[in-house]
Design a protein around this motif. Structure first.
Motif, PDB file in Angstrom:
ATOM      1  N   ILE A   6       0.841  -1.202   0.000  1.00 48.32           N
ATOM      2  CA  ILE A   6       0.000   0.000   0.000  1.00 48.32           C
ATOM      3  C   ILE A   6       0.876   1.252   0.000  1.00 48.32           C
ATOM      4  O   ILE A   6       0.624   2.205  -0.757  1.00 48.32           O
ATOM      5  CB  ILE A   6      -0.945  -0.005   1.220  1.00 48.32           C
ATOM      6  CG1 ILE A   6      -1.988  -1.105   1.075  1.00 48.32           C
ATOM      7  CG2 ILE A   6      -1.614   1.344   1.399  1.00 48.32           C
ATOM      8  CD1 ILE A   6      -2.826  -1.330   2.312  1.00 48.32           C
ATOM      9  N   GLU A   7       1.909   1.255   0.821  1.00 47.28           N
ATOM     10  CA  GLU A   7       2.761   2.448   0.896  1.00 47.28           C
ATOM     11  C   GLU A   7       3.579   2.649  -0.377  1.00 47.28           C
ATOM     12  O   GLU A   7       3.865   3.778  -0.762  1.00 47.28           O
ATOM     13  CB  GLU A   7       3.653   2.374   2.132  1.00 47.28           C
ATOM     14  CG  GLU A   7       2.840   2.516   3.409  1.00 47.28           C
ATOM     15  CD  GLU A   7       3.665   2.933   4.593  1.00 47.28           C
ATOM     16  OE1 GLU A   7       4.318   3.991   4.515  1.00 47.28           O
ATOM     17  OE2 GLU A   7       3.641   2.213   5.592  1.00 47.28           O
ATOM     18  N   LYS A   8       3.946   1.568  -1.054  1.00 48.25           N
ATOM     19  CA  LYS A   8       4.626   1.713  -2.346  1.00 48.25           C
ATOM     20  C   LYS A   8       3.703   2.371  -3.356  1.00 48.25           C
ATOM     21  O   LYS A   8       4.103   3.283  -4.095  1.00 48.25           O
ATOM     22  CB  LYS A   8       5.068   0.347  -2.871  1.00 48.25           C
ATOM     23  CG  LYS A   8       6.308  -0.197  -2.222  1.00 48.25           C
ATOM     24  CD  LYS A   8       6.676  -1.538  -2.823  1.00 48.25           C
ATOM     25  CE  LYS A   8       7.910  -2.106  -2.139  1.00 48.25           C
ATOM     26  NZ  LYS A   8       8.266  -3.450  -2.656  1.00 48.25           N
ATOM     27  N   ARG A   9       2.452   1.923  -3.397  1.00 45.41           N
ATOM     28  CA  ARG A   9       1.487   2.510  -4.325  1.00 45.41           C
ATOM     29  C   ARG A   9       1.193   3.967  -3.973  1.00 45.41           C
ATOM     30  O   ARG A   9       1.032   4.802  -4.860  1.00 45.41           O
ATOM     31  CB  ARG A   9       0.201   1.688  -4.321  1.00 45.41           C
ATOM     32  CG  ARG A   9       0.375   0.364  -4.999  1.00 45.41           C
ATOM     33  CD  ARG A   9      -0.958  -0.312  -5.220  1.00 45.41           C
ATOM     34  NE  ARG A   9      -0.744  -1.541  -5.944  1.00 45.41           N
ATOM     35  CZ  ARG A   9      -0.877  -2.741  -5.426  1.00 45.41           C
ATOM     36  NH1 ARG A   9      -1.219  -2.883  -4.170  1.00 45.41           N
ATOM     37  NH2 ARG A   9      -0.678  -3.817  -6.149  1.00 45.41           N
ATOM     38  N   VAL A  93       9.178   3.050   2.966  1.00 44.27           N
ATOM     39  CA  VAL A  93       9.356   1.913   2.065  1.00 44.27           C
ATOM     40  C   VAL A  93      10.830   1.580   1.892  1.00 44.27           C
ATOM     41  O   VAL A  93      11.236   0.425   1.918  1.00 44.27           O
ATOM     42  CB  VAL A  93       8.687   2.201   0.700  1.00 44.27           C
ATOM     43  CG1 VAL A  93       9.129   1.209  -0.351  1.00 44.27           C
ATOM     44  CG2 VAL A  93       7.178   2.185   0.842  1.00 44.27           C
ATOM     45  N   LEU A  94      11.671   2.604   1.732  1.00 46.00           N
ATOM     46  CA  LEU A  94      13.082   2.363   1.437  1.00 46.00           C
ATOM     47  C   LEU A  94      13.914   1.980   2.660  1.00 46.00           C
ATOM     48  O   LEU A  94      14.817   1.154   2.561  1.00 46.00           O
ATOM     49  CB  LEU A  94      13.699   3.598   0.778  1.00 46.00           C
ATOM     50  CG  LEU A  94      13.201   3.924  -0.623  1.00 46.00           C
ATOM     51  CD1 LEU A  94      13.798   5.231  -1.100  1.00 46.00           C
ATOM     52  CD2 LEU A  94      13.525   2.803  -1.584  1.00 46.00           C
ATOM     53  N   PHE A  95      13.633   2.589   3.809  1.00 51.57           N
ATOM     54  CA  PHE A  95      14.541   2.418   4.931  1.00 51.57           C
ATOM     55  C   PHE A  95      14.008   1.568   6.073  1.00 51.57           C
ATOM     56  O   PHE A  95      14.767   0.874   6.720  1.00 51.57           O
ATOM     57  CB  PHE A  95      14.975   3.791   5.464  1.00 51.57           C
ATOM     58  CG  PHE A  95      15.738   4.580   4.452  1.00 51.57           C
ATOM     59  CD1 PHE A  95      16.983   4.168   4.029  1.00 51.57           C
ATOM     60  CD2 PHE A  95      15.199   5.721   3.893  1.00 51.57           C
ATOM     61  CE1 PHE A  95      17.692   4.899   3.082  1.00 51.57           C
ATOM     62  CE2 PHE A  95      15.893   6.453   2.949  1.00 51.57           C
ATOM     63  CZ  PHE A  95      17.150   6.038   2.537  1.00 51.57           C
ATOM     64  N   THR A  96      12.725   1.603   6.343  1.00 52.17           N
ATOM     65  CA  THR A  96      12.252   0.832   7.496  1.00 52.17           C
ATOM     66  C   THR A  96      12.059  -0.639   7.174  1.00 52.17           C
ATOM     67  O   THR A  96      12.012  -1.454   8.069  1.00 52.17           O
ATOM     68  CB  THR A  96      10.936   1.402   8.054  1.00 52.17           C
ATOM     69  OG1 THR A  96       9.951   1.368   7.042  1.00 52.17           O
ATOM     70  CG2 THR A  96      11.129   2.797   8.583  1.00 52.17           C
ATOM     71  N   THR A  97      11.963  -1.024   5.910  1.00 48.93           N
ATOM     72  CA  THR A  97      11.802  -2.440   5.588  1.00 48.93           C
ATOM     73  C   THR A  97      13.129  -3.183   5.573  1.00 48.93           C
ATOM     74  O   THR A  97      13.149  -4.395   5.565  1.00 48.93           O
ATOM     75  CB  THR A  97      11.145  -2.614   4.212  1.00 48.93           C
ATOM     76  OG1 THR A  97      11.941  -1.947   3.242  1.00 48.93           O
ATOM     77  CG2 THR A  97       9.744  -2.063   4.212  1.00 48.93           C
ATOM     78  N   MET A 102      11.958  -5.997  11.391  1.00 50.80           N
ATOM     79  CA  MET A 102      10.669  -6.013  10.723  1.00 50.80           C
ATOM     80  C   MET A 102      10.331  -7.395  10.178  1.00 50.80           C
ATOM     81  O   MET A 102       9.218  -7.627   9.770  1.00 50.80           O
ATOM     82  CB  MET A 102      10.658  -5.005   9.565  1.00 50.80           C
ATOM     83  CG  MET A 102      10.731  -3.589  10.007  1.00 50.80           C
ATOM     84  SD  MET A 102       9.310  -3.191  10.980  1.00 50.80           S
ATOM     85  CE  MET A 102       9.918  -1.805  11.874  1.00 50.80           C
ATOM     86  N   ARG A 103      11.287  -8.299  10.136  1.00 51.62           N
ATOM     87  CA  ARG A 103      11.036  -9.650   9.662  1.00 51.62           C
ATOM     88  C   ARG A 103      10.678 -10.528  10.857  1.00 51.62           C
ATOM     89  O   ARG A 103      11.357 -10.528  11.857  1.00 51.62           O
ATOM     90  CB  ARG A 103      12.286 -10.226   8.987  1.00 51.62           C
ATOM     91  CG  ARG A 103      12.668  -9.522   7.747  1.00 51.62           C
ATOM     92  CD  ARG A 103      13.817 -10.237   7.104  1.00 51.62           C
ATOM     93  NE  ARG A 103      14.329  -9.440   6.017  1.00 51.62           N
ATOM     94  CZ  ARG A 103      15.603  -9.321   5.709  1.00 51.62           C
ATOM     95  NH1 ARG A 103      16.504  -9.947   6.394  1.00 51.62           N
ATOM     96  NH2 ARG A 103      15.966  -8.580   4.700  1.00 51.62           N
ATOM     97  N   THR A 128       6.409  -2.771   6.607  1.00 50.44           N
ATOM     98  CA  THR A 128       6.697  -1.568   7.381  1.00 50.44           C
ATOM     99  C   THR A 128       5.963  -1.651   8.703  1.00 50.44           C
ATOM    100  O   THR A 128       5.032  -2.428   8.867  1.00 50.44           O
ATOM    101  CB  THR A 128       6.242  -0.318   6.615  1.00 50.44           C
ATOM    102  OG1 THR A 128       4.860  -0.454   6.305  1.00 50.44           O
ATOM    103  CG2 THR A 128       7.025  -0.125   5.348  1.00 50.44           C
ATOM    104  N   SER A 129       6.414  -0.870   9.648  1.00 51.73           N
ATOM    105  CA  SER A 129       5.732  -0.856  10.939  1.00 51.73           C
ATOM    106  C   SER A 129       4.326  -0.305  10.750  1.00 51.73           C
ATOM    107  O   SER A 129       4.124   0.622   9.976  1.00 51.73           O
ATOM    108  CB  SER A 129       6.516  -0.010  11.941  1.00 51.73           C
ATOM    109  OG  SER A 129       6.642   1.302  11.454  1.00 51.73           O
TER     110      SER A 129
END
Length: 197
Positions: A6-9, A93-97, A102-103, A128-129
């Motif tokens: 969702i955040e990528k979109r 999207v770029l840094f928190t994943t 997060m895994r 993401t969180s």
């Protein structure tokens, strides 16, 4: 759907809004700046706007300056809003994943039929969180507001464009001295060429 998708979109959607808003602002500003001196023939007031132009007996005058200011600088407000949100979601999207926390890892020990045991480790998809529900509600309200704002901005531009076009048709009627059945042909041709450019 996962929050990462969702955040990528959302990041891509906000970037698209930034690009389209910037194009709208720049193109109307360039057209307004180009015709500014030609259209500003009023005495005592500024009528330099390319939209809402008026046909008079002696000159073709521009409209009041306020619609051009609104149409040119109005999109910059939602462009700024979209830049902020695309940076926010893009950062998430770029840094928190990329962080390992997060895994989620889950291990299960399975016993085989012949007596041996095997450890199976499953790693869930990166995500993401989660953001609180009030964030999404507030974001939806602001996005709805700016969507309506952009529609109003576009409708003013479109109405001003058609008003100027209709007034310019009258100028052509006077300049060419055409009457009768030739008028619809000229009006149709003018509309065709204006829509192409």
């Amino acid at each position: 759907m996962d929050q990462l998708g969702i955040e990528k979109r959302l990041t891509l959607s906000y970037l698209l809004c930034v690009i389209l808003g910037a194009i709208a602002s720049i193109t109307t500003g360039v057209a307004w700046g180009h015709w500014y001196r030609t259209l500003d023939q009023c005495v005592g007031r500024n009528c330099s706007c390319i939209i809402y132009g008026k046909n008079t007996l002696s000159h073709f005058l521009g409209g009041n300056q306020a619609p051009c200011i609104w149409v040119t600088f109005g999109p910059l407000l939602y462009v700024f809003f979209c830049i902020c949100l695309s940076c926010f979601h893009g950062y998430r999207v770029l840094f928190t994943t990329k962080s390992p926390r997060m895994r989620t890892t889950r291990s299960v020990v399975a016993k085989m039929e012949h007596g041996s045991s095997v450890q199976i480790t499953a790693i869930s998809q990166e995500d993401t969180s989660p953001l609180p529900r009030c964030f999404w509600i507030t974001l939806s309200v602001f996005s709805s507001f700016f969507f309506a704002y952009a529609l109003i901005n576009f409708s003013i531009f479109l109405d001003g464009y058609y008003t100027t076009c209709n007034q310019y048709r009258r100028v052509l009627e006077k300049m060419l001295g055409i009457h009768g059945t030739a008028l619809p042909v000229i009006h149709g041709r003018l509309m065709f060429y204006l829509n192409e450019y």
